[in-house]
Design a protein around this motif. Structure first.
Motif, PDB file in Angstrom:
ATOM      1  N   GLY A  62       7.692   1.638   5.468  1.00 24.79           N
ATOM      2  CA  GLY A  62       6.476   2.041   4.447  1.00 24.79           C
ATOM      3  C   GLY A  62       5.265   1.142   4.729  1.00 24.79           C
ATOM      4  N   PHE A  63       4.246   1.287   3.628  1.00 25.96           N
ATOM      5  CA  PHE A  63       3.165   0.567   3.569  1.00 25.96           C
ATOM      6  C   PHE A  63       3.109   0.011   2.299  1.00 25.96           C
ATOM      7  CE2 PHE A  63       2.342   3.670   6.797  1.00 25.96           C
ATOM      8  CZ  PHE A  63       1.785   3.063   7.759  1.00 25.96           C
ATOM      9  N   VAL A  64       2.458  -1.486   1.994  1.00 25.40           N
ATOM     10  CA  VAL A  64       2.037  -2.230   0.991  1.00 25.40           C
ATOM     11  C   VAL A  64       0.937  -2.310   0.986  1.00 25.40           C
ATOM     12  CG1 VAL A  64       2.763  -4.167   2.295  1.00 25.40           C
ATOM     13  CG2 VAL A  64       2.907  -4.155  -0.425  1.00 25.40           C
ATOM     14  N   PHE A  65       0.069  -1.988  -0.279  1.00 25.25           N
ATOM     15  CA  PHE A  65      -1.248  -2.190  -0.521  1.00 25.25           C
ATOM     16  C   PHE A  65      -1.555  -3.113  -1.374  1.00 25.25           C
ATOM     17  CE2 PHE A  65       0.167   2.203   0.118  1.00 25.25           C
ATOM     18  CZ  PHE A  65      -0.956   2.615   0.947  1.00 25.25           C
ATOM     19  N   VAL A  66      -2.262  -4.236  -0.940  1.00 23.67           N
ATOM     20  CA  VAL A  66      -2.342  -5.452  -1.643  1.00 23.67           C
ATOM     21  C   VAL A  66      -4.013  -5.824  -1.871  1.00 23.67           C
ATOM     22  CG1 VAL A  66      -0.368  -6.385  -0.701  1.00 23.67           C
ATOM     23  CG2 VAL A  66      -2.542  -6.897   0.502  1.00 23.67           C
ATOM     24  N   SER A  67      -4.172  -6.749  -2.808  1.00 27.72           N
ATOM     25  CA  SER A  67      -5.552  -7.168  -3.218  1.00 27.72           C
ATOM     26  C   SER A  67      -5.379  -8.803  -2.936  1.00 27.72           C
ATOM     27  CB  SER A  67      -5.860  -7.105  -4.644  1.00 27.72           C
ATOM     28  OG  SER A  67      -6.095  -5.781  -4.883  1.00 27.72           O
ATOM     29  N   LEU A  68      -6.424  -9.221  -2.034  1.00 24.69           N
ATOM     30  CA  LEU A  68      -6.440 -10.645  -1.628  1.00 24.69           C
ATOM     31  C   LEU A  68      -7.602 -11.324  -2.321  1.00 24.69           C
ATOM     32  CD1 LEU A  68      -5.939  -9.972   2.037  1.00 24.69           C
ATOM     33  CD2 LEU A  68      -4.244 -10.574   0.531  1.00 24.69           C
ATOM     34  N   GLN A  69      -7.343 -12.454  -3.083  1.00 25.92           N
ATOM     35  CA  GLN A  69      -8.456 -13.183  -3.667  1.00 25.92           C
ATOM     36  C   GLN A  69      -8.751 -14.132  -2.578  1.00 25.92           C
ATOM     37  OE1 GLN A  69      -7.591 -14.969  -7.499  1.00 25.92           O
ATOM     38  NE2 GLN A  69      -9.445 -16.402  -7.446  1.00 25.92           N
ATOM     39  N   ASP A  94     -12.544 -20.521  -5.808  1.00 30.92           N
ATOM     40  CA  ASP A  94     -13.340 -21.533  -6.553  1.00 30.92           C
ATOM     41  C   ASP A  94     -14.108 -20.688  -7.861  1.00 30.92           C
ATOM     42  OD1 ASP A  94     -12.548 -23.416  -5.121  1.00 30.92           O
ATOM     43  OD2 ASP A  94     -14.479 -23.042  -3.889  1.00 30.92           O
ATOM     44  N   ARG A  95     -13.984 -19.280  -7.989  1.00 26.84           N
ATOM     45  CA  ARG A  95     -14.664 -18.523  -8.984  1.00 26.84           C
ATOM     46  C   ARG A  95     -13.988 -17.608  -9.847  1.00 26.84           C
ATOM     47  NH1 ARG A  95     -19.265 -15.143  -6.219  1.00 26.84           N
ATOM     48  NH2 ARG A  95     -17.734 -14.476  -4.944  1.00 26.84           N
ATOM     49  N   LYS A  96     -14.225 -17.338 -10.835  1.00 25.45           N
ATOM     50  CA  LYS A  96     -13.510 -16.183 -11.545  1.00 25.45           C
ATOM     51  C   LYS A  96     -13.421 -15.143 -10.825  1.00 25.45           C
ATOM     52  CE  LYS A  96     -13.151 -15.433 -16.537  1.00 25.45           C
ATOM     53  NZ  LYS A  96     -13.599 -15.250 -17.708  1.00 25.45           N
ATOM     54  N   THR A  97     -12.195 -14.162 -10.802  1.00 27.05           N
ATOM     55  CA  THR A  97     -12.055 -13.097  -9.932  1.00 27.05           C
ATOM     56  C   THR A  97     -12.728 -12.093 -10.531  1.00 27.05           C
ATOM     57  OG1 THR A  97      -9.889 -14.057  -9.365  1.00 27.05           O
ATOM     58  CG2 THR A  97     -10.264 -11.897  -9.021  1.00 27.05           C
ATOM     59  N   LYS A  98     -13.585 -11.284  -9.587  1.00 26.49           N
ATOM     60  CA  LYS A  98     -14.202 -10.245  -9.977  1.00 26.49           C
ATOM     61  C   LYS A  98     -13.754  -9.243  -9.073  1.00 26.49           C
ATOM     62  CE  LYS A  98     -18.362 -12.511 -11.608  1.00 26.49           C
ATOM     63  NZ  LYS A  98     -19.592 -12.774 -11.291  1.00 26.49           N
ATOM     64  N   GLU A  99     -14.008  -7.920  -9.409  1.00 30.14           N
ATOM     65  CA  GLU A  99     -13.394  -6.775  -8.291  1.00 30.14           C
ATOM     66  C   GLU A  99     -13.988  -6.976  -7.107  1.00 30.14           C
ATOM     67  OE1 GLU A  99     -11.065  -3.730  -7.279  1.00 30.14           O
ATOM     68  OE2 GLU A  99     -11.117  -4.778  -9.318  1.00 30.14           O
ATOM     69  N   GLU A 100     -15.172  -7.163  -6.968  1.00 29.19           N
ATOM     70  CA  GLU A 100     -15.972  -7.548  -5.453  1.00 29.19           C
ATOM     71  C   GLU A 100     -15.676  -8.853  -4.665  1.00 29.19           C
ATOM     72  OE1 GLU A 100     -18.775  -9.169  -8.621  1.00 29.19           O
ATOM     73  OE2 GLU A 100     -17.803  -7.407  -8.434  1.00 29.19           O
ATOM     74  N   ASP A 101     -14.604  -9.809  -5.547  1.00 29.83           N
ATOM     75  CA  ASP A 101     -14.311 -10.752  -4.703  1.00 29.83           C
ATOM     76  C   ASP A 101     -12.743 -10.694  -4.286  1.00 29.83           C
ATOM     77  OD1 ASP A 101     -16.219 -12.314  -5.536  1.00 29.83           O
ATOM     78  OD2 ASP A 101     -15.119 -13.009  -7.280  1.00 29.83           O
ATOM     79  N   LEU A 102     -12.109  -9.262  -4.430  1.00 34.50           N
ATOM     80  CA  LEU A 102     -10.805  -8.810  -3.909  1.00 34.50           C
ATOM     81  C   LEU A 102     -11.051  -8.176  -2.555  1.00 34.50           C
ATOM     82  CD1 LEU A 102      -9.035  -7.827  -7.246  1.00 34.50           C
ATOM     83  CD2 LEU A 102      -8.830 -10.038  -6.048  1.00 34.50           C
ATOM     84  N   ASP A 103     -10.373  -8.374  -1.586  1.00 41.42           N
ATOM     85  CA  ASP A 103     -10.256  -8.067  -0.492  1.00 41.42           C
ATOM     86  C   ASP A 103      -8.903  -6.820  -0.272  1.00 41.42           C
ATOM     87  OD1 ASP A 103     -10.839  -7.133   2.333  1.00 41.42           O
ATOM     88  OD2 ASP A 103     -10.352  -9.001   3.248  1.00 41.42           O
ATOM     89  N   LYS A 104      -9.077  -5.531  -0.103  1.00 46.28           N
ATOM     90  CA  LYS A 104      -8.083  -4.749  -0.201  1.00 46.28           C
ATOM     91  C   LYS A 104      -7.459  -4.370   1.397  1.00 46.28           C
ATOM     92  CE  LYS A 104      -9.163  -3.592  -4.775  1.00 46.28           C
ATOM     93  NZ  LYS A 104      -8.424  -3.374  -5.889  1.00 46.28           N
ATOM     94  N   LYS A 105      -6.205  -4.643   1.328  1.00 46.28           N
ATOM     95  CA  LYS A 105      -5.549  -4.625   2.673  1.00 46.28           C
ATOM     96  C   LYS A 105      -4.498  -3.739   2.653  1.00 46.28           C
ATOM     97  CE  LYS A 105      -8.299  -7.430   4.871  1.00 46.28           C
ATOM     98  NZ  LYS A 105      -9.360  -6.796   5.827  1.00 46.28           N
ATOM     99  N   THR A 106      -4.001  -2.908   3.680  1.00 40.95           N
ATOM    100  CA  THR A 106      -2.652  -2.375   3.806  1.00 40.95           C
ATOM    101  C   THR A 106      -1.927  -2.764   4.987  1.00 40.95           C
ATOM    102  OG1 THR A 106      -3.707  -0.346   2.869  1.00 40.95           O
ATOM    103  CG2 THR A 106      -1.527   0.004   3.830  1.00 40.95           C
ATOM    104  N   PHE A 107      -0.597  -3.010   4.602  1.00 39.95           N
ATOM    105  CA  PHE A 107       0.311  -3.478   5.602  1.00 39.95           C
ATOM    106  C   PHE A 107       1.450  -2.910   6.036  1.00 39.95           C
ATOM    107  CE2 PHE A 107      -2.181  -7.408   4.217  1.00 39.95           C
ATOM    108  CZ  PHE A 107      -2.718  -7.841   5.375  1.00 39.95           C
ATOM    109  N   PRO A 108       1.977  -2.393   6.978  1.00 40.52           N
ATOM    110  CA  PRO A 108       3.443  -1.850   7.357  1.00 40.52           C
ATOM    111  C   PRO A 108       4.540  -2.794   7.113  1.00 40.52           C
ATOM    112  CG  PRO A 108       2.484  -2.402   9.178  1.00 40.52           C
ATOM    113  CD  PRO A 108       1.173  -2.744   8.589  1.00 40.52           C
ATOM    114  N   PHE A 109       5.659  -2.116   6.623  1.00 42.17           N
ATOM    115  CA  PHE A 109       6.859  -3.217   6.075  1.00 42.17           C
ATOM    116  C   PHE A 109       8.273  -2.414   6.347  1.00 42.17           C
ATOM    117  CE2 PHE A 109       6.419  -1.058   2.098  1.00 42.17           C
ATOM    118  CZ  PHE A 109       7.677  -0.987   1.730  1.00 42.17           C
TER     119      PHE A 109
END
Length: 105
Positions: A54-61, A65-80
């Motif tokens: 399948g596929f796993v959908f992740v958010s990468l910080q 060094d900063r407080k996490t905001k939505e724009e600081d997250l990189d969304k990726k999808t990987f097969p597994f």
């Protein structure tokens, strides 16, 4: 804690199992990797083993060094791929192989 194997709710079951047994391939991607969701299927069942992919959908910080905001997250999808060992309808062992090679290209 052992997780009940619920084939009718496969994605939720695998999500919980993957979060509890976080794959090293995902952990190495960022300061804080979060699994958002999973889309998976069963490809083979054999006695006490269940195989699938399948596929796993992740958010990468991306900035630790900063407080996490939505724009600081990189969304990726990987097969597994996965393999589960089931005993008395509970997951006794899980193995996940996440292909993160496209992240490094």
């Amino acid at each position: 804690m052992k997780i009940f194997f619920d084939e009718d709710n496969l994605n939720e079951t695998l999500f919980q199992e993957m979060c509890d047994n976080f794959p090293q391939e995902l952990d190495e991607l960022s300061h804080a990797t979060k699994i958002e969701s999973i889309d998976a299927k069963i490809t083979k069942k054999k006695r006490d083993k269940v195989f699938g992919n399948g596929f796993v959908f992740v958010s990468l910080q991306v900035d630790s060094d900063r407080k996490t905001k939505e724009e600081d997250l990189d969304k990726k999808t990987f097969p597994f791929k996965y393999q589960l060992t089931i005993e008395n309808e509970y997951i006794m062992k899980s193995e996940f192989q996440v292909d993160t090679s496209k992240f490094y290209k």
